[in-house]
Design an enzyme around this catalytic site. Structure first.
Site, PDB file in Angstrom:
ATOM      1  N   ASP A   1      25.091 -33.936  24.448  1.00 10.74           N
ATOM      2  CA  ASP A   1      25.760 -34.901  23.569  1.00 10.74           C
ATOM      3  C   ASP A   1      27.098 -34.359  23.050  1.00 10.74           C
ATOM      4  O   ASP A   1      27.226 -34.008  21.884  1.00 10.74           O
ATOM      5  CB  ASP A   1      24.812 -35.226  22.397  1.00 10.74           C
ATOM      6  CG  ASP A   1      25.248 -36.462  21.629  1.00 10.74           C
ATOM      7  OD1 ASP A   1      26.397 -36.899  21.807  1.00 10.74           O
ATOM      8  OD2 ASP A   1      24.444 -36.993  20.841  1.00 10.74           O
TER       9      ASP A   1
ATOM     10  N   HIS B   1      28.159 -39.263  21.178  1.00  8.04           N
ATOM     11  CA  HIS B   1      27.950 -40.507  20.419  1.00  8.04           C
ATOM     12  C   HIS B   1      28.970 -40.691  19.308  1.00  8.04           C
ATOM     13  O   HIS B   1      29.163 -41.801  18.829  1.00  8.04           O
ATOM     14  CB  HIS B   1      26.495 -40.639  19.929  1.00  8.04           C
ATOM     15  CG  HIS B   1      26.126 -39.787  18.763  1.00  8.04           C
ATOM     16  ND1 HIS B   1      25.523 -38.559  18.893  1.00  8.04           N
ATOM     17  CD2 HIS B   1      26.246 -39.989  17.438  1.00  8.04           C
ATOM     18  CE1 HIS B   1      25.296 -38.043  17.692  1.00  8.04           C
ATOM     19  NE2 HIS B   1      25.718 -38.895  16.789  1.00  8.04           N
TER      20      HIS B   1
ATOM     21  N   SER C   1      26.659 -35.019  12.711  1.00  8.09           N
ATOM     22  CA  SER C   1      26.822 -35.082  14.152  1.00  8.09           C
ATOM     23  C   SER C   1      28.163 -34.492  14.519  1.00  8.09           C
ATOM     24  O   SER C   1      29.183 -34.832  13.919  1.00  8.09           O
ATOM     25  CB  SER C   1      26.763 -36.530  14.632  1.00  8.09           C
ATOM     26  OG  SER C   1      25.445 -36.859  14.883  1.00  8.09           O
TER      27      SER C   1
HETATM   28  N1  ARG Z   1      20.098 -39.867  16.313  1.00  6.58           N
HETATM   29  C1  ARG Z   1      21.414 -39.328  16.414  1.00  6.58           C
HETATM   30  C2  ARG Z   1      22.235 -39.738  15.192  1.00  6.58           C
HETATM   31  O1  ARG Z   1      21.715 -40.146  14.214  1.00  6.58           O
HETATM   32  C3  ARG Z   1      22.051 -39.712  17.701  1.00  6.58           C
HETATM   33  C4  ARG Z   1      22.405 -41.153  17.852  1.00  6.58           C
HETATM   34  C5  ARG Z   1      23.091 -41.510  19.127  1.00  6.58           C
HETATM   35  N2  ARG Z   1      22.189 -41.703  20.254  1.00  6.58           N
HETATM   36  C6  ARG Z   1      21.524 -42.850  20.531  1.00  6.58           C
HETATM   37  N3  ARG Z   1      20.728 -42.881  21.549  1.00  6.58           N
HETATM   38  N4  ARG Z   1      21.666 -43.923  19.815  1.00  6.58           N
HETATM   39  O2  ARG Z   1      23.336 -40.136  15.163  1.00  6.58           O
HETATM   40  N1  GLU Z   2      23.013 -38.145  14.961  1.00  2.00           N
HETATM   41  C1  GLU Z   2      23.344 -38.003  13.575  1.00  2.00           C
HETATM   42  C2  GLU Z   2      24.811 -38.306  13.287  1.00  2.00           C
HETATM   43  O1  GLU Z   2      25.402 -39.133  13.914  1.00  2.00           O
HETATM   44  C3  GLU Z   2      22.939 -36.681  13.136  1.00  2.00           C
HETATM   45  C4  GLU Z   2      21.494 -36.674  13.113  1.00  2.00           C
HETATM   46  C5  GLU Z   2      20.987 -36.718  11.729  1.00  2.00           C
HETATM   47  O2  GLU Z   2      20.934 -37.779  11.100  1.00  2.00           O
HETATM   48  O3  GLU Z   2      20.649 -35.616  11.302  1.00  2.00           O
HETATM   49  O4  GLU Z   2      25.384 -37.814  12.361  1.00  2.00           O
END
Ligand code: ARG
Ligand code: GLU
Length: 714
Positions: A221, A85, A649
């Site tokens: 990921d 991502h 991330s």
């Molecule tokens: N929750 C994770 C973050 O904050 C992954 C986000 C990407 N994945 C998604 N399905 N949107 O970035």
């Molecule tokens: N998916 C998050 C990012 O893009 C990390 C997840 C979080 O917020 O801890 O940095």
């Protein structure tokens, strides 16, 4: 007595334990603040192996990717690993319906096949130094925030001028502890970063939005890039002559895996946290601003989704936007839930009561900090209606792309009116910006967003904050009719039309733009916002910042026995904890590991979220996992108590020896309130096991060239 003693020991260990998990620590202070505790928890390295300016250390393998994610160097040829991502925008930019890397993945089997990504950069941290005294020199206690800011800026400019650095390096100075301390970073930024590999979305984003922020998780990921440098291994703009960067340090990859209780640390660039807020702030976030933003995003997402499931082109165009909007939408829901579940508000109130008692017992503290909590309470009350209006505006206006287009044209008018001599240059830049927007734009989607979002804008704002022009137009027709009329008359959803307008002589072009119905409405809405809301919010926010700075200072002075870590601010940090499961709710206990068996359990053929490539199924059935499985099962993800946030991330998860065992990419839903309040019983970060990453590269993509570059140990 013995019973009492046991109870005491249990209590003590709970408080020590919980303390160990929380925190995003400054790497240069680990030796003073954390080393002892980290070693007790299992770390086998010295603090100077993690951060040193005198010898190569782990920090030399960690980069900030584009300022929004983290990546790490995993070969001596500049290969870096980050999340799928994090690389998604790059993957999307190289994708088309014919060449769909989102769907099919992308692998460079030779360096010549690697794809350049204009605008993408990575930054290394060379050194970190405290500069509080120089930055706050001449800052007197009773000046306005504006005066304070001006002095600080002047001091910073002076420090930057005098500080010794190489020409290819940069200096960054940032406030910490709400402006009570300042640190200086020497950075080196490489701007030629090429895409090397990415699995199909059905692996890299397996489970999509349903699984996002969730455990148990089965997402691979990850994506890979390569840093290129000039012939002297120094930063350079993109050039075909550039060569793979030779790093000072690259991470060794361990196939050992993790057991429950093992020490782990996450080294990266967490973006933003607010761990030292008052109960008044938390109450507002939990009861007002999070719910309002969630409601607006719900509407946006359902409109986009309706189009995306019907139309392949729209699905590609809106994929990144959708994922972005959905991400915080779901996070905020978890945040509210977690704040409630962990009783964060009550705990903050208790802390404030102790705080008040302590300052009342000390006249000096009473004198300095006696009113800070009351002042914060008042400030939050004052800002409330304005922050509602601000959130509403920020959540709505940028989602209407024709408004963004109007914004670009508005900038064009401002710039060209000041300096019409360089018109062709200005036009070129403007058109480039517009092309970016139009690549990810569908007029149909936009028109529906326009209609729906303006209805919310009307409903959520006090009448005094609504655009007078919009109110006037709606006297004679409803919003649906108005939307249709405006979309019939405007030129703003056609790039061709806009190009034609811009090619007119400047005066005519400005005239045409200013008379466009959609442009007029955009101008009135943003002007109303700027006049009625923005200035007041800034003023009130300044009051809050000042009081919050004082409250922070007070907490550090009064709770001397506590170790404080600064809120995340996109600077390099180390979080450490232990691998462990958790209990999300009564009767449920989550294990700390997932395996590929879980992918097959979730697998739904042809599903938008849970489909799986045939080749992955075949490898699974044949148990063809190579050296990456344990007892015939392929590990996929694991969780630990590292305190992380957005920006982490792509951060490496390292074991006690400092070797790479996983790649951080998410947190568990119940624990997303850790940005505001960390509760060790439910806050967990989610990492993809490095053995799953290697399995995908080696067995699924058969990119042996990449595996051969890495240094993999048992
Ligand atoms: N929750 C994770 C973050 O904050 C992954 C986000 C990407 N994945 C998604 N399905 N949107 O970035
Ligand atoms: N998916 C998050 C990012 O893009 C990390 C997840 C979080 O917020 O801890 O940095």
């Amino acid at each position: 007595m013995i019973k009492k003693l046991c109870y005491f020991i249990v209590l003590l260990s709970i408080s020590i334990k919980s303390f160990a998990d929380e925190g995003m620590w400054l790497p240069q202070l680990l030796q003073t603040l954390n080393e002892k505790e980290m070693r007790k928890m299992g770390l086998k390295l010295k603090a100077s192996d993690i951060y040193s300016i005198n010898k190569s250390s782990l920090k030399d393998a960690i980069v900030s990717l584009g300022g929004f994610c983290t990546a790490e160097v995993i070969s001596d040829q500049g290969l870096i690993l980050t999340n799928h991502h994090c690389g998604f925008d790059a993957i999307q930019n190289h994708s088309s319906v014919e060449n769909n890397y989102i769907q099919n993945g992308f692998w460079a089997y030779k360096k010549e096949q690697e794809l350049r990504n204009p605008g993408l950069f990575v930054s290394f941290i060379i050194s970190i130094e405290e500069v509080t005294n120089s930055v706050l020199n001449n800052v007197q206690p009773n000046i306005t925030e504006k005066e304070r800011q001006a002095i600080i800026e002047k001091n910073i400019a002076q420090i930057k001028k005098e500080y010794k650095k190489e020409t290819y390096q940069d200096i960054v100075i940032r406030p910490f502890f709400e402006g009570n301390k300042y640190f200086l970073f020497i950075t080196e930024t490489y701007k030629d970063v090429r895409l090397v590999g990415a699995p199909p979305s059905s692996i890299g984003n397996f489970g999509k939005d349903s699984d996002n922020w969730m455990w148990p998780r089965h997402t691979g990921d990850f994506s890979m890039f390569r840093i290129y440098a000039d012939k002297n291994n120094k930063p350079a703009e993109y050039s075909p002559e550039n060569v793979p960067y030779i790093p000072k340090r690259s991470l060794k990859i361990s196939l050992k895996g993790m057991k429950e209780g093992d020490f782990t640390m996450v080294f990266g660039f967490p973006g933003r946290t607010n761990e030292y807020l008052s109960s008044y702030a938390i109450e507002q976030i939990k009861n007002i601003s999070d719910p309002a933003k969630i409601q607006i995003r719900h509407e946006i997402l359902s409109i986009m989704k309706n189009f995306m499931i019907k139309d392949e082109t729209i699905k590609i165009q809106y994929a990144a936007k959708y994922a972005n909007i959905e991400n915080a939408y779901k996070k905020w829901q978890g945040e509210v839930m977690g704040l409630n579940k962990s009783n964060a508000l009550l705990k903050k109130i208790k802390l404030e009561n102790i705080f008040t008692e302590k300052i009342q017992s000390n006249p000096d503290w009473q004198n300095k900090y006696g009113t800070v909590l009351q002042d914060l309470s008042n400030a939050y009350k004052n800002i409330e209606p304005y922050s509602i209006a601000r959130d509403c505006y920020n959540e709505i206006i940028p989602r209407i792309e024709t408004f963004n287009i109007a914004g670009v044209l508005n900038n064009w008018i401002q710039t060209i009116s000041k300096d019409s001599s360089s018109k062709s240059q200005i036009n070129e830049k403007t058109i480039a910006k517009l092309e970016d927007i139009f690549k990810e734009f569908s007029p149909e989607v936009d028109r529906q967003l326009f209609e729906r979002l303006l209805s919310i804008y009307l409903k959520n704002n006090g009448k005094e904050n609504i655009s007078p022009l919009l109110l006037e137009l709606l006297k004679t027709k409803d919003i649906q009719v108005l939307t249709n009329e405006i979309y019939k008359s405007t030129n703003l959803y056609s790039l061709e039309n806009i190009k034609t307008i811009l090619s007119n002589n400047t005066k005519n072009a400005i005239e045409i733009i200013k008379n466009d119905d959609l442009f007029k409405l955009y101008s009135d809405i943003s002007e109303t916002f700027n006049n009625n809301v923005a200035a007041t919010v800034t003023m009130l926010q300044n009051v809050i910042n000042k009081q919050q700075r004082k409250y922070m200072e007070a907490q550090m002075e009064i709770f001397k026995e506590k170790k404080f870590y600064p809120d995340a601010n996109s600077t390099l940090r180390v979080a450490y904890g232990n691998v462990k499961g958790y209990k999300p709710k009564d009767g449920v206990k989550y294990n700390f590991y997932t395996y590929m068996d879980g992918i097959m359990e979730k697998y739904k053929p042809n599903d938008y979220e849970f489909d799986v490539p045939q080749k992955l199924i075949d490898l699974y059935k044949a148990k063809d996992f190579g050296r990456y499985a344990v007892n015939g099962r392929q590990p996929v993800c694991f969780i630990a108590s590292n305190h992380t946030t957005g920006g982490n991330s792509g951060s490496p998860a390292l074991n006690a020896d400092g070797n790479l065992v996983g790649l951080n990419f998410d947190r568990v839903w119940e624990g997303t309130m850790s940005d505001i309040y960390y509760d060790p019983s439910i806050c967990r970060n989610i990492m993809v096991d490095i053995r799953y990453v290697l399995f995908i590269i080696d067995k699924f993509a058969e990119a042996k060239n990449l595996i051969n570059e890495m240094s993999i140990i048992n």
